[in-house]
Design a protein around this motif. Structure first.
Motif, PDB file in Angstrom:
ATOM      1  N   ILE A 228      15.892  67.875  51.739  1.00 52.34           N
ATOM      2  CA  ILE A 228      16.553  67.390  50.537  1.00 52.34           C
ATOM      3  C   ILE A 228      16.962  65.909  50.765  1.00 52.34           C
ATOM      4  CG2 ILE A 228      18.500  67.320  48.738  1.00 52.34           C
ATOM      5  CD1 ILE A 228      16.201  69.643  48.882  1.00 52.34           C
ATOM      6  N   PHE A 229      17.648  65.391  51.834  1.00 51.75           N
ATOM      7  CA  PHE A 229      17.698  63.961  52.322  1.00 51.75           C
ATOM      8  C   PHE A 229      16.334  63.167  52.373  1.00 51.75           C
ATOM      9  CE2 PHE A 229      18.994  60.958  55.887  1.00 51.75           C
ATOM     10  CZ  PHE A 229      19.579  60.163  55.049  1.00 51.75           C
ATOM     11  N   THR A 230      15.417  63.726  52.912  1.00 48.17           N
ATOM     12  CA  THR A 230      14.188  63.158  53.132  1.00 48.17           C
ATOM     13  C   THR A 230      13.496  62.836  51.764  1.00 48.17           C
ATOM     14  OG1 THR A 230      13.788  63.849  55.353  1.00 48.17           O
ATOM     15  CG2 THR A 230      11.651  63.382  54.002  1.00 48.17           C
ATOM     16  N   VAL A 231      13.391  63.619  51.074  1.00 49.59           N
ATOM     17  CA  VAL A 231      13.020  63.751  49.631  1.00 49.59           C
ATOM     18  C   VAL A 231      13.514  62.828  48.912  1.00 49.59           C
ATOM     19  CG1 VAL A 231      12.410  64.688  47.350  1.00 49.59           C
ATOM     20  CG2 VAL A 231      11.670  65.852  49.538  1.00 49.59           C
TER      21      VAL A 231
ATOM     22  N   PRO B 210       9.619  41.512  63.596  1.00 51.97           N
ATOM     23  CA  PRO B 210      10.213  41.295  64.981  1.00 51.97           C
ATOM     24  C   PRO B 210      10.010  42.861  65.789  1.00 51.97           C
ATOM     25  CG  PRO B 210      11.859  40.805  63.415  1.00 51.97           C
ATOM     26  CD  PRO B 210      10.526  41.359  62.534  1.00 51.97           C
ATOM     27  N   PHE B 211       9.710  43.865  65.239  1.00 48.72           N
ATOM     28  CA  PHE B 211       9.582  45.065  66.100  1.00 48.72           C
ATOM     29  C   PHE B 211       8.156  45.359  66.457  1.00 48.72           C
ATOM     30  CE2 PHE B 211      10.491  45.920  61.754  1.00 48.72           C
ATOM     31  CZ  PHE B 211       9.143  46.609  61.375  1.00 48.72           C
ATOM     32  N   LYS B 212       7.243  44.563  65.911  1.00 45.49           N
ATOM     33  CA  LYS B 212       5.829  44.568  66.249  1.00 45.49           C
ATOM     34  C   LYS B 212       5.038  45.828  66.066  1.00 45.49           C
ATOM     35  CE  LYS B 212       6.261  40.347  67.902  1.00 45.49           C
ATOM     36  NZ  LYS B 212       5.794  39.310  66.769  1.00 45.49           N
ATOM     37  N   LYS B 213       5.448  47.056  66.123  1.00 44.06           N
ATOM     38  CA  LYS B 213       4.797  48.119  65.994  1.00 44.06           C
ATOM     39  C   LYS B 213       5.264  48.937  64.886  1.00 44.06           C
ATOM     40  CE  LYS B 213       5.615  49.351  70.348  1.00 44.06           C
ATOM     41  NZ  LYS B 213       5.666  49.906  71.718  1.00 44.06           N
ATOM     42  N   ARG B 214       4.440  49.906  64.570  1.00 40.08           N
ATOM     43  CA  ARG B 214       4.887  51.187  63.633  1.00 40.08           C
ATOM     44  C   ARG B 214       6.243  51.720  64.010  1.00 40.08           C
ATOM     45  NH1 ARG B 214      -0.120  54.350  62.868  1.00 40.08           N
ATOM     46  NH2 ARG B 214      -0.590  53.409  64.856  1.00 40.08           N
ATOM     47  N   ILE B 215       7.268  51.898  63.223  1.00 42.41           N
ATOM     48  CA  ILE B 215       8.516  52.589  63.690  1.00 42.41           C
ATOM     49  C   ILE B 215       8.731  54.031  63.000  1.00 42.41           C
ATOM     50  CG2 ILE B 215       9.602  50.593  64.314  1.00 42.41           C
ATOM     51  CD1 ILE B 215      11.196  50.661  62.026  1.00 42.41           C
ATOM     52  N   ALA B 216       9.149  55.009  63.356  1.00 40.51           N
ATOM     53  CA  ALA B 216       9.588  56.304  62.740  1.00 40.51           C
ATOM     54  C   ALA B 216      10.458  55.954  61.569  1.00 40.51           C
ATOM     55  CB  ALA B 216       9.922  57.164  63.916  1.00 40.51           C
ATOM     56  N   HIS B 217      10.292  56.656  60.628  1.00 39.16           N
ATOM     57  CA  HIS B 217      11.295  56.747  59.614  1.00 39.16           C
ATOM     58  C   HIS B 217      12.495  57.331  59.982  1.00 39.16           C
ATOM     59  CE1 HIS B 217       7.082  57.794  57.655  1.00 39.16           C
ATOM     60  NE2 HIS B 217       7.713  57.458  56.320  1.00 39.16           N
ATOM     61  N   GLY B 218      13.912  56.579  59.506  1.00 37.60           N
ATOM     62  CA  GLY B 218      15.172  57.116  60.030  1.00 37.60           C
ATOM     63  C   GLY B 218      15.325  58.735  59.516  1.00 37.60           C
ATOM     64  N   THR B 219      14.601  59.013  58.529  1.00 33.96           N
ATOM     65  CA  THR B 219      14.911  60.455  58.032  1.00 33.96           C
ATOM     66  C   THR B 219      13.810  61.346  58.778  1.00 33.96           C
ATOM     67  OG1 THR B 219      13.217  59.920  56.184  1.00 33.96           O
ATOM     68  CG2 THR B 219      15.262  59.845  55.437  1.00 33.96           C
ATOM     69  N   LEU B 220      12.993  60.864  59.381  1.00 34.11           N
ATOM     70  CA  LEU B 220      12.226  61.670  60.559  1.00 34.11           C
ATOM     71  C   LEU B 220      13.039  61.939  61.537  1.00 34.11           C
ATOM     72  CD1 LEU B 220       9.775  63.117  61.703  1.00 34.11           C
ATOM     73  CD2 LEU B 220       8.845  60.773  62.248  1.00 34.11           C
ATOM     74  N   ILE B 221      13.560  60.837  62.128  1.00 33.93           N
ATOM     75  CA  ILE B 221      14.587  60.831  63.364  1.00 33.93           C
ATOM     76  C   ILE B 221      15.701  62.013  63.271  1.00 33.93           C
ATOM     77  CG2 ILE B 221      15.918  59.720  64.955  1.00 33.93           C
ATOM     78  CD1 ILE B 221      12.729  59.319  65.144  1.00 33.93           C
ATOM     79  N   PHE B 222      16.367  61.734  61.981  1.00 32.49           N
ATOM     80  CA  PHE B 222      17.449  62.626  61.456  1.00 32.49           C
ATOM     81  C   PHE B 222      16.997  64.110  61.431  1.00 32.49           C
ATOM     82  CE2 PHE B 222      20.192  64.437  58.110  1.00 32.49           C
ATOM     83  CZ  PHE B 222      21.395  64.484  58.545  1.00 32.49           C
ATOM     84  N   THR B 223      15.720  64.133  60.833  1.00 30.15           N
ATOM     85  CA  THR B 223      15.314  65.572  60.764  1.00 30.15           C
ATOM     86  C   THR B 223      14.908  66.444  61.912  1.00 30.15           C
ATOM     87  OG1 THR B 223      14.160  65.132  58.619  1.00 30.15           O
ATOM     88  CG2 THR B 223      13.102  66.945  59.881  1.00 30.15           C
ATOM     89  N   VAL B 224      14.168  65.396  62.914  1.00 22.77           N
ATOM     90  CA  VAL B 224      14.051  66.094  64.299  1.00 22.77           C
ATOM     91  C   VAL B 224      15.206  66.442  65.127  1.00 22.77           C
ATOM     92  CG1 VAL B 224      12.828  65.616  66.348  1.00 22.77           C
ATOM     93  CG2 VAL B 224      11.378  65.038  64.353  1.00 22.77           C
ATOM     94  N   ALA B 225      15.941  65.468  64.890  1.00 21.48           N
ATOM     95  CA  ALA B 225      17.411  65.533  65.509  1.00 21.48           C
ATOM     96  C   ALA B 225      18.067  66.763  65.330  1.00 21.48           C
ATOM     97  CB  ALA B 225      18.069  64.336  65.485  1.00 21.48           C
ATOM     98  N   VAL B 226      18.240  67.033  63.874  1.00 27.02           N
ATOM     99  CA  VAL B 226      19.059  68.233  63.486  1.00 27.02           C
ATOM    100  C   VAL B 226      18.100  69.720  64.164  1.00 27.02           C
ATOM    101  CG1 VAL B 226      19.770  69.625  61.600  1.00 27.02           C
ATOM    102  CG2 VAL B 226      20.235  67.113  61.544  1.00 27.02           C
ATOM    103  N   GLY B 227      16.793  69.292  63.676  1.00 20.37           N
ATOM    104  CA  GLY B 227      16.074  70.561  64.249  1.00 20.37           C
ATOM    105  C   GLY B 227      16.150  70.911  65.631  1.00 20.37           C
TER     106      GLY B 227
END
Lengths: 147, 147
Positions: B63-66, A52-69
């Motif tokens: 740690i969450f990511t891994v 349904p989303f048609k394109k590659r999506i970012a990992h949830g853990t990536l979005i969490f990582t970047v957001a916290v960063g």
């Protein structure tokens, strides 16, 4: 930058916003390598076309990582992360999307150790269309000022 | 590997364990670059010597990511991540520590959309001394089998 911001100095409703970050294909590739998560949702453009989303999506853990960063600029020496609550990924983030974070102090509470208090930050991540893509609550254990 | 595991097929108490991953200095450096979080807790060996934990510690988001990556081996086509609850980092993870993950099905519940159910996975991350270093609940939205 280091500072000391004690429990008493946090006000409910206090707000800060971060710079933006464009989520690139490179971010996804690096994150797959770091996490070991090579699920086709992130890595297989052809399989994604069938979804349904048609394109590659970012990992949830990536979005969490970047957001916290994005929020990690000032080091409060009298505060530490206690944990996170209600982490939700509300919309997919695609390659080329730009996210930024809004942090609002949403609650203050006592802690069983009387020299500490718990501060809750509502962490909201938006894309370039001001759509919410991630939300969570960040709990901070913050020292009280010596009386 | 793709499979279809419907809501009815999950049993409370069901358990799986992952392979281990040694958290390296390279992981921390890459994660700082990806997240933008260059806090001294992760990057400044000399500053860390002045702190209670004495050595550089891994980012919580690393740690969450891994941990999530270690669990990402089988793609259940009828399940998606709904969110995470009660994420806690209970002990620091140092360079050279090896973590692995234990996942236990801890709850099943109805969802407002009757064709779905919510499955809770208790995600526990241990170091090489079997000490708990991270814990959270992973909520999955899982399709019910057509009647």
């Amino acid at each position: 930058m280091f500072l000391k911001k004690y429990f008493e100095a946090f006000d409910i409703g206090e707000l800060r916003t971060t710079m933006g970050r464009t989520i690139t294909e490179t971010d996804i590739v690096l994150h797959a390598g770091q996490s070991g998560d090579f699920f086709p949702h992130h890595m297989d453009e052809e399989w994604c076309k069938t979804q349904p989303f048609k394109k590659r999506i970012a990992h949830g853990t990536l979005i969490f990582t970047v957001a916290v960063g994005l929020t990690a600029h000032v080091i409060n020496e009298v505060s530490m992360t206690y944990g996170y609550e209600r982490l939700r990924f509300t919309r997919p983030v695609f390659i080329g999307d730009t996210i930024s974070v809004k942090v609002t102090i949403s609650n203050k509470a006592d802690h069983k150790k009387p020299q500490y208090g718990l501060v809750t930050e509502l962490v909201e991540v938006f894309n370039q269309y001001q759509e919410l893509v991630m939300v969570c609550e960040h709990l901070l254990l913050v020292e009280k000022q010596a009386q």
